[in-house]
Design a protein around this motif. Structure first.
Motif, PDB file in Angstrom:
ATOM      1  N   ALA A   5     -11.283  94.255  20.849  1.00 17.26           N
ATOM      2  CA  ALA A   5     -11.370  93.606  19.468  1.00 17.26           C
ATOM      3  C   ALA A   5     -12.671  94.308  18.847  1.00 17.26           C
ATOM      4  O   ALA A   5     -12.545  94.285  17.459  1.00 17.26           O
ATOM      5  CB  ALA A   5     -11.816  92.038  19.755  1.00 17.26           C
ATOM      6  N   THR A   6     -13.359  94.979  19.392  1.00 22.60           N
ATOM      7  CA  THR A   6     -14.712  95.262  18.612  1.00 22.60           C
ATOM      8  C   THR A   6     -14.466  96.929  18.495  1.00 22.60           C
ATOM      9  O   THR A   6     -15.387  97.545  18.350  1.00 22.60           O
ATOM     10  CB  THR A   6     -15.842  94.895  19.270  1.00 22.60           C
ATOM     11  N   ALA A   7     -13.332  97.496  18.978  1.00 26.78           N
ATOM     12  CA  ALA A   7     -13.469  99.134  19.261  1.00 26.78           C
ATOM     13  C   ALA A   7     -13.448  99.867  17.746  1.00 26.78           C
ATOM     14  O   ALA A   7     -12.748  99.277  16.928  1.00 26.78           O
ATOM     15  CB  ALA A   7     -12.124  99.435  19.743  1.00 26.78           C
ATOM     16  N   VAL A   8     -14.528 100.553  18.089  1.00 24.23           N
ATOM     17  CA  VAL A   8     -14.520 101.606  16.729  1.00 24.23           C
ATOM     18  C   VAL A   8     -13.573 102.859  16.613  1.00 24.23           C
ATOM     19  O   VAL A   8     -13.266 103.604  17.851  1.00 24.23           O
ATOM     20  CB  VAL A   8     -16.040 102.239  16.862  1.00 24.23           C
ATOM     21  N   PRO A   9     -12.511 102.725  15.942  1.00 21.95           N
ATOM     22  CA  PRO A   9     -11.398 103.862  15.687  1.00 21.95           C
ATOM     23  C   PRO A   9     -12.131 105.310  15.763  1.00 21.95           C
ATOM     24  O   PRO A   9     -13.241 105.651  15.182  1.00 21.95           O
ATOM     25  CB  PRO A   9     -11.129 103.692  14.476  1.00 21.95           C
ATOM     26  N   GLY A  10     -11.504 105.900  16.656  1.00 16.22           N
ATOM     27  CA  GLY A  10     -11.760 107.472  16.816  1.00 16.22           C
ATOM     28  C   GLY A  10     -12.565 107.526  18.035  1.00 16.22           C
ATOM     29  O   GLY A  10     -12.514 108.543  18.926  1.00 16.22           O
ATOM     30  N   VAL A  11     -13.272 106.597  18.560  1.00 13.71           N
ATOM     31  CA  VAL A  11     -14.390 106.522  19.480  1.00 13.71           C
ATOM     32  C   VAL A  11     -13.773 105.608  20.754  1.00 13.71           C
ATOM     33  O   VAL A  11     -13.909 106.080  22.045  1.00 13.71           O
ATOM     34  CB  VAL A  11     -15.541 105.879  19.151  1.00 13.71           C
ATOM     35  N   GLU A  12     -12.941 104.467  20.296  1.00 16.02           N
ATOM     36  CA  GLU A  12     -12.513 103.573  21.335  1.00 16.02           C
ATOM     37  C   GLU A  12     -11.063 103.025  21.047  1.00 16.02           C
ATOM     38  O   GLU A  12     -10.655 103.213  19.868  1.00 16.02           O
ATOM     39  CB  GLU A  12     -13.196 102.529  21.514  1.00 16.02           C
ATOM     40  N   GLU A  13     -10.310 102.917  21.817  1.00 17.55           N
ATOM     41  CA  GLU A  13      -9.017 102.433  21.628  1.00 17.55           C
ATOM     42  C   GLU A  13      -8.510 101.471  22.658  1.00 17.55           C
ATOM     43  O   GLU A  13      -8.778 101.757  23.896  1.00 17.55           O
ATOM     44  CB  GLU A  13      -7.894 103.561  21.243  1.00 17.55           C
ATOM     45  N   ALA A  43     -16.507 103.295  11.967  1.00 20.16           N
ATOM     46  CA  ALA A  43     -15.663 104.264  11.989  1.00 20.16           C
ATOM     47  C   ALA A  43     -16.179 105.310  10.914  1.00 20.16           C
ATOM     48  O   ALA A  43     -15.942 106.546  10.937  1.00 20.16           O
ATOM     49  CB  ALA A  43     -14.380 103.735  11.656  1.00 20.16           C
ATOM     50  N   ARG A  44     -16.646 104.868   9.685  1.00 24.43           N
ATOM     51  CA  ARG A  44     -17.053 105.950   8.596  1.00 24.43           C
ATOM     52  C   ARG A  44     -18.232 106.774   9.110  1.00 24.43           C
ATOM     53  O   ARG A  44     -18.283 107.906   8.841  1.00 24.43           O
ATOM     54  CB  ARG A  44     -17.560 105.108   7.213  1.00 24.43           C
ATOM     55  N   LEU A  45     -19.253 106.199   9.976  1.00 23.08           N
ATOM     56  CA  LEU A  45     -20.322 106.984  10.336  1.00 23.08           C
ATOM     57  C   LEU A  45     -19.861 107.855  11.503  1.00 23.08           C
ATOM     58  O   LEU A  45     -20.166 108.983  11.405  1.00 23.08           O
ATOM     59  CB  LEU A  45     -21.432 106.096  11.268  1.00 23.08           C
ATOM     60  N   VAL A  46     -18.730 107.390  12.080  1.00 17.74           N
ATOM     61  CA  VAL A  46     -18.262 108.264  13.122  1.00 17.74           C
ATOM     62  C   VAL A  46     -17.615 109.573  12.605  1.00 17.74           C
ATOM     63  O   VAL A  46     -17.702 110.565  12.915  1.00 17.74           O
ATOM     64  CB  VAL A  46     -17.309 107.600  14.001  1.00 17.74           C
ATOM     65  N   THR A  47     -16.546 109.379  11.496  1.00 16.94           N
ATOM     66  CA  THR A  47     -16.113 110.441  10.840  1.00 16.94           C
ATOM     67  C   THR A  47     -16.963 111.291  10.260  1.00 16.94           C
ATOM     68  O   THR A  47     -16.829 112.485  10.274  1.00 16.94           O
ATOM     69  CB  THR A  47     -15.088 109.876   9.803  1.00 16.94           C
ATOM     70  N   ALA A  48     -18.053 111.162   9.563  1.00 11.91           N
ATOM     71  CA  ALA A  48     -19.126 111.790   8.961  1.00 11.91           C
ATOM     72  C   ALA A  48     -19.888 112.646   9.698  1.00 11.91           C
ATOM     73  O   ALA A  48     -20.377 113.692   9.512  1.00 11.91           O
ATOM     74  CB  ALA A  48     -19.645 110.834   7.806  1.00 11.91           C
ATOM     75  N   HIS A  49     -20.140 111.811  11.042  1.00 12.01           N
ATOM     76  CA  HIS A  49     -21.386 112.229  11.766  1.00 12.01           C
ATOM     77  C   HIS A  49     -21.208 112.502  13.192  1.00 12.01           C
ATOM     78  O   HIS A  49     -22.032 113.275  13.978  1.00 12.01           O
ATOM     79  CB  HIS A  49     -22.786 111.593  11.467  1.00 12.01           C
ATOM     80  N   GLY A  50     -20.036 111.977  13.783  1.00 11.47           N
ATOM     81  CA  GLY A  50     -19.811 112.247  15.037  1.00 11.47           C
ATOM     82  C   GLY A  50     -19.141 113.802  15.356  1.00 11.47           C
ATOM     83  O   GLY A  50     -18.684 114.433  14.614  1.00 11.47           O
ATOM     84  N   VAL A  51     -19.325 114.092  16.548  1.00  7.90           N
ATOM     85  CA  VAL A  51     -18.845 115.463  17.016  1.00  7.90           C
ATOM     86  C   VAL A  51     -17.371 115.234  17.215  1.00  7.90           C
ATOM     87  O   VAL A  51     -17.139 114.404  18.119  1.00  7.90           O
ATOM     88  CB  VAL A  51     -19.603 115.870  18.258  1.00  7.90           C
ATOM     89  N   PRO A  52     -16.516 116.136  16.872  1.00  9.26           N
ATOM     90  CA  PRO A  52     -14.975 116.170  17.045  1.00  9.26           C
ATOM     91  C   PRO A  52     -14.641 116.315  18.650  1.00  9.26           C
ATOM     92  O   PRO A  52     -15.278 117.424  19.146  1.00  9.26           O
ATOM     93  CB  PRO A  52     -14.405 117.030  16.148  1.00  9.26           C
ATOM     94  N   VAL A  53     -13.828 115.759  19.184  1.00  7.29           N
ATOM     95  CA  VAL A  53     -13.349 116.071  20.356  1.00  7.29           C
ATOM     96  C   VAL A  53     -11.743 116.213  20.382  1.00  7.29           C
ATOM     97  O   VAL A  53     -11.108 115.492  19.612  1.00  7.29           O
ATOM     98  CB  VAL A  53     -13.904 114.980  21.592  1.00  7.29           C
ATOM     99  N   GLU A  54     -11.216 116.704  21.308  1.00  4.94           N
ATOM    100  CA  GLU A  54      -9.531 116.626  21.691  1.00  4.94           C
ATOM    101  C   GLU A  54      -9.512 115.663  22.807  1.00  4.94           C
ATOM    102  O   GLU A  54      -9.946 115.369  23.559  1.00  4.94           O
ATOM    103  CB  GLU A  54      -9.302 118.154  22.149  1.00  4.94           C
ATOM    104  N   ASP A  55      -8.258 114.775  22.535  1.00  2.00           N
ATOM    105  CA  ASP A  55      -7.792 113.999  23.449  1.00  2.00           C
ATOM    106  C   ASP A  55      -6.230 113.930  23.432  1.00  2.00           C
ATOM    107  O   ASP A  55      -5.577 113.432  22.709  1.00  2.00           O
ATOM    108  CB  ASP A  55      -8.223 112.567  22.926  1.00  2.00           C
ATOM    109  N   PRO A  56      -5.708 114.860  24.453  1.00  2.00           N
ATOM    110  CA  PRO A  56      -4.412 114.981  24.362  1.00  2.00           C
ATOM    111  C   PRO A  56      -3.580 113.753  24.978  1.00  2.00           C
ATOM    112  O   PRO A  56      -2.453 113.679  24.607  1.00  2.00           O
ATOM    113  CB  PRO A  56      -4.125 116.089  25.610  1.00  2.00           C
ATOM    114  N   GLU A  57      -4.163 112.664  25.557  1.00  2.00           N
ATOM    115  CA  GLU A  57      -3.472 111.730  26.141  1.00  2.00           C
ATOM    116  C   GLU A  57      -3.532 110.624  25.016  1.00  2.00           C
ATOM    117  O   GLU A  57      -2.929 109.443  25.155  1.00  2.00           O
ATOM    118  CB  GLU A  57      -4.060 111.251  27.299  1.00  2.00           C
TER     119      GLU A  57
END
Length: 490
Positions: free
Chosen positions: A220-228, A339-353
């Protein structure tokens, strides 16, 4: 507890799994040590002796039982319920600090000399920091041997051993089998099909466990891009000492299924520790629930869904930033800001799954953000930037070994940090089992419906009998509202 021989004997004779991790049974005739719930016929009482840790058993010349695998027992709940130097040391050793920084690094983090730490750990656990770290390295090595196709040389160094020879000797001494024999035995048994680059393992816990409470809150509190939440599993990215990873955690009847994809296998120990901490898997729910049931107001809530844990975090600094973003706004708004902070300042990663895209930004990455770019009230911008600066400059530490009361004092001195934010961080980032949120909106609603005092001061006074488990009482009080945090996602 290991000094209470009569109680230990009863636990072994009844094969009581509640005591797994609390103590270990060593059998003098076979030179094998077991968990209390070992399925084999219990030895004669005169042949039993008890130790407080697997490391102490190994140091005394006993090897791990091949049936009950005592090295995979849940950790002792004491180390997460206490804030003294021994408990803090155990949390750091579990995180792999001795392997990365040595005993001197462990002692420096705790503010003691190496000799003092050695003495304290020997007195309480029967083994010093090197022996405790060695036992953990052996367990990590076994996981890599049995769940991956890594060459043995890579397994050795990923588990933290300094040489192949030490690795071979330790595995043979602890498990009674050579590394190659362990892999051959594992290949014969049933198990999930191996996926290249993915480590699959089972995280044990003490029953009961309420998965709706844990995974409902995280989803319920998951940050898009970091959690799902995807296909019945909570998934998230992890920032680790040697690289990064993606973990998928899903509830099963008697364990948590864990799938880890790591860029560097040396991070396995830390990743497992972070996942266990996140899900509060070393808790003793029987003791917690027994205490809370003594209150007639809480008893029906406990009986309706026993085994609630405190959902924690994989990174204290991350949670502190998210707590500030969540001040006086809805869960959805807090997720959007994060999510805005993540998009602007987070390191991108690949997630094939799945759909994970970034690591949550570190305090160092956020230290240079432009406050005017934040869609927040000016006072909250100041709160966030002050927090980030304190974390980035190491003036504030929010790790599993941090002194709880000192952290509270330091947080309260920052602008914009009131009791709700401080206690939320104490509960979920620092792991204080007695953290309490009397001013939380959900708690106030629950208090009104249950006939508990309405004001924070009066409710705090009323909650004295819930100590030292008020953080768990919070989880039960939140169930009074029909909120997504209380249920597994559809």
């Amino acid at each position: 507890m290991h000094t209470d021989t009569e109680r230990c004997v009863r636990a072994v004779q009844s094969k009581d799994s509640r005591f797994d991790g609390w103590f270990f049974t060593a059998v003098l005739t076979t030179r094998i040590y077991c968990r209390p719930s070992c399925p084999v016929v219990p030895p004669k009482v005169r042949n039993m002796t008890f130790y407080p840790s697997a490391a102490a058993c190994q140091q005394a010349g006993f090897r791990a039982c091949k049936r009950c695998r005592p090295d995979t027992s849940p950790g002792s709940p004491e180390w997460n319920a206490r804030a003294d130097s021994v408990a803090r040391a155990m949390r750091l050793i579990r995180d792999g600090v001795v392997d990365r920084e040595g005993v001197s690094g462990l002692a420096a983090r705790l503010g003691y000399s190496a000799r003092q730490i050695e003495r304290q750990l020997l007195a309480e656990l029967g083994a010093g920091p090197l022996a405790l770290a060695r036992a953990q390295r052996a367990q990590t090595a076994r996981l890599l041997i049995e769940t991956t196709a890594l060459p043995m040389a890579q397994v050795a160094f990923a588990a933290g051993f300094s040489s192949i020879r030490t690795f071979n000797e330790t595995v043979r001494e602890v498990f009674g089998l050579a590394p190659g024999e362990l892999r051959t035995r594992a290949a014969r048994g049933p198990g999930p099909a191996a996926v290249p680059g993915v480590i699959a393992l089972r995280l044990p816990y003490r029953a009961p466990l309420n998965p709706g409470n844990l995974f409902g809150h995280l989803a319920a509190t998951a940050v898009p891009g970091v959690e799902e939440w995807r296909d019945g599993a909570y998934r998230r990215t992890l920032t680790l000492p040697y690289g990064h990873g993606v973990v998928a955690l899903s509830p099963a009847p008697d364990h948590i299924a864990c799938r880890l994809a790591l860029t560097d296998p040396r991070d396995l120990t830390r990743a497992i520790s972070r996942c266990r901490w996140l899900l509060d898997l070393d808790a003793d729910p029987v003791a917690v629930d027994a205490q809370l049931r003594t209150d007639p107001v809480l008893a029906p809530l406990v009986d309706a869904g026993p085994g609630r844990r405190v959902p924690r975090t994989v990174d204290g600094a991350e949670f502190a930033v998210r707590a500030v973003l969540g001040q006086q706004v809805s869960t959805a708004a807090a997720r959007t800001h994060a999510a805005r902070l993540v998009t602007a300042h987070g390191v991108p990663v690949e997630d094939p799954e799945g759909g994970l895209t970034h690591l949550f930004p570190t305090p160092e990455a956020l230290a240079g953000l432009d406050p005017e770019a934040l869609a927040l009230p000016r006072t909250r911008r100041t709160t966030l930037t002050t927090l980030v600066a304190a974390l980035a400059e190491d003036r504030l530490r929010l790790d599993t070994d941090t002194d709880w009361e000192r952290a509270r004092t330091e947080l309260a001195a920052l602008p914009g940090f009131g009791p709700w934010t401080v206690e939320s961080i104490a509960m979920r980032a620092l792991g204080d089992p007695d953290a309490f949120l009397p001013g939380d909106l959900g708690i106030r609603r629950a208090a009104g419906r249950l006939g508990l005092p309405a004001t924070p001061a009066a409710l705090t006074a009323r909650a004295v009998d819930w100590r030292p488990w008020r953080a768990y009482a919070v989880q039960y009080l939140w169930t009074v509202d029909d909120h997504p945090i209380n249920h597994l996602p559809d």
